[in-house]
Design a protein around this motif. Structure first.
Motif, PDB file in Angstrom:
ATOM      1  N   GLY A  73       0.840  -1.184   0.000  1.00 47.45           N
ATOM      2  CA  GLY A  73       0.000   0.000   0.000  1.00 47.45           C
ATOM      3  C   GLY A  73       0.880   1.240   0.000  1.00 47.45           C
ATOM      4  N   THR A  74       0.313   2.357   0.438  1.00 44.39           N
ATOM      5  CA  THR A  74       1.061   3.614   0.488  1.00 44.39           C
ATOM      6  C   THR A  74       0.964   4.191   1.897  1.00 44.39           C
ATOM      7  N   PRO A  75       1.843   5.128   2.258  1.00 42.06           N
ATOM      8  CA  PRO A  75       1.762   5.762   3.579  1.00 42.06           C
ATOM      9  C   PRO A  75       0.406   6.379   3.863  1.00 42.06           C
ATOM     10  N   ALA A  76      -0.281   6.852   2.821  1.00 42.24           N
ATOM     11  CA  ALA A  76      -1.599   7.454   3.037  1.00 42.24           C
ATOM     12  C   ALA A  76      -2.618   6.443   3.537  1.00 42.24           C
ATOM     13  N   ASP A  77      -2.360   5.153   3.325  1.00 43.72           N
ATOM     14  CA  ASP A  77      -3.282   4.113   3.783  1.00 43.72           C
ATOM     15  C   ASP A  77      -3.188   3.867   5.283  1.00 43.72           C
ATOM     16  N   ALA A  78      -2.167   4.436   5.932  1.00 44.61           N
ATOM     17  CA  ALA A  78      -1.957   4.187   7.362  1.00 44.61           C
ATOM     18  C   ALA A  78      -1.604   5.503   8.048  1.00 44.61           C
ATOM     19  N   PRO A  79      -2.607   6.283   8.440  1.00 42.72           N
ATOM     20  CA  PRO A  79      -2.343   7.591   9.055  1.00 42.72           C
ATOM     21  C   PRO A  79      -1.468   7.518  10.299  1.00 42.72           C
ATOM     22  N   ALA A  80      -1.524   6.395  11.031  1.00 43.77           N
ATOM     23  CA  ALA A  80      -0.716   6.254  12.250  1.00 43.77           C
ATOM     24  C   ALA A  80       0.401   5.231  12.065  1.00 43.77           C
TER      25      ALA A  80
END
Length: 477
Positions: free
Chosen positions: A434-441
């Motif tokens: 996925g991408t960093p945007a998929d995991a806010p924390a």
């Protein structure tokens, strides 16, 4: 063999292979909570980092959790009406290719003392000091066998293993009663490491006995709605929050050449531990029911839904698609977000990252060449270079140490912190699945506050520390 157990070979007559039926962690499911002797509390799988042993793999299966060091007078026997398995999957089938089976038997000497001219049986494990050379004061103990179970067309074939002197029965050390009963317990226990001949596979090593519990976790606050004082950060450099710091466990430590575990052309091996309880049917035949199962830590505690925990313990990894929703749509991140609103759960569902960690292996790291069934196993790439003792990163793969969890698991891997961070999307944040945007924390350093690393353990076999004692007084004669 110790003198206490020279007459115990007749026990082997009861070790016949029985019918088997498929029926972790510390009290993680309703049924196993009432059977501590068969409760698998931990499982480790790693390339041996003892100098000179790099061609070997060590597997540690821990049972009988939450042992209080002062738990006399009986202390902590294993189950004598069942067995303990370490299962190895070398072909990605989700079924065992080999099983190393441990059966434990009691031995009693029935020591007596003279009281009023009559010999009366004592009520204790020992009536005097036990040493590495003299166990005449030991009243009770346990011995065990190891079998290699192989599977052909689904049918198991069981063969007893021998040590280098031809013995098939091996002795456990007595639990740590105290320094007056067993002086220098570490040296005493070290004499119970046995060299085992594995047909076509050279010589391995085994130790079965009480150890300090190697699992490190802030147990009380974790299950009190994640009631951590500081859930984010690297504040702790000691195990002040480790609720298991004062507990012992019984460890099965098994070391074998890595080439004996893997399939040709594939260095990845999967493994898990199970235990079975025996019962008699109406014809007097013994059948066995699997009651505990453990590979990756915290799966049954925190991933599997409460209604399916017992079912998971009784299942085979090849059938794990029935539990797939718990991995693809995990509840723990949602609960953490509800409890800590600033800790946003990953938004990319289904969770392909967790499927890789728990069910398939991570591509390029520890995914098997062939995978016939998504199955919850501990997977180790035996070709990954060893990180030496003293240089291991407690956070394993997510901190760049590819020899650590989830590529197998070493004693010093801080699996609670790793699991919390991966559950909240660390692999997404690193650009995988996925991408960093998929995991806010995803980049937040979640922690339970209980710290561990490789320096908390031994540099060599059996790796886990000797057990604790609750007798703290100087020895008084």
């Amino acid at each position: 063999m110790k003198r206490l157990f020279l007459a115990a070979t007749s026990l082997l007559a009861s070790a016949a292979l029985g019918a088997h039926a498929y029926a972790s962690s510390h009290r993680e499911a309703p049924m196993i909570a009432g059977m501590p002797r068969l409760d698998a509390s931990d499982f480790f799988l790693f390339r041996s980092y003892e100098p000179g042993r790099s061609n070997y793999v060590t597997m540690i299966a821990d049972y009988v959790p939450l042992q209080d060091p002062g738990g006399g007078p009986n202390f902590f026997d294993m189950e004598h009406n069942g067995y303990y398995d370490i299962n190895v999957d070398s072909d990605g089938s989700g079924k065992p290719t080999y099983t190393f089976r441990f059966r434990v038997y009691p031995v009693t000497r029935n020591l007596t003392v003279s009281v009023g001219g009559q010999n009366v049986a004592i009520s204790l494990i020992n009536d005097g000091q036990i040493t590495t050379t003299n166990d005449a004061a030991q009243n009770t103990g346990e011995v065990y066998t190891i079998s290699l179970v192989t599977y052909r067309n689904g049918a198991p074939s069981e063969e007893l293993l021998k040590d280098t002197s031809g013995q098939t029965l091996f002795q456990k050390p007595a639990d740590r009663i105290g320094d007056k009963s067993i002086p220098n317990y570490a040296a005493y226990a070290a004499t119970f490491t046995h060299d085992i001949v594995v047909p076509g596979c050279g010589t391995g090593r085994v130790f079965v006995g009480q150890r300090k519990d190697p699992f490190v976790v802030n147990l009380g606050e974790t299950f009190d709605l994640v009631n951590y004082v500081h859930p984010i950060g690297e504040q702790y450099k000691a195990s002040a929050m480790d609720d298991l710091a004062g507990k012992n466990v019984t460890s099965i430590v098994w070391e074998i050449q890595s080439a004996c575990l893997t399939h040709v052309g594939d260095p990845v091996v999967g493994a898990w531990t199970t235990s079975d309880l025996g019962s008699k049917d109406s014809y007097g035949r013994t059948t066995y029911q699997q009651v505990s199962r453990l590979a990756n830590p915290l799966v049954n505690e925190l991933v599997i839904g409460l209604k399916d925990k017992d079912k998971f313990n009784m299942s085979l990894p090849a059938n794990d698609t029935q539990f797939g929703q718990y991995v693809t749509n995990p509840t723990v991140p949602a609960l953490i977000q509800a409890l800590f609103p600033t800790a946003k759960a990953p938004t990319k569902i289904p969770r392909a990252d967790l499927v890789a960690v728990f069910l398939t292996g991570i591509k390029g790291l520890n995914a098997p060449v062939r995978l016939n069934a998504a199955s919850e196993e501990m997977r180790l790439n035996t070709s990954t270079p060893i990180t030496p003792y003293g240089s291991q990163n407690r956070l394993g793969v997510i901190a760049g140490d590819k020899a650590g969890y989830p590529n197998g698991r070493r004693p010093g891997d801080d699996v609670v912190d790793i699991t919390l961070r991966v559950a909240m999307g660390r692999l997404y944040a690193l650009g995988l699945y996925g991408t960093p945007a998929d995991a806010p924390a995803g980049l937040l350093d979640f922690t339970d506050g209980a710290y561990t690393d490789d320096t908390h353990y031994l540099t060599a076999f059996p790796y886990v520390m000797p057990p604790l004692s609750d007798s703290h007084q100087p020895v008084h004669e």
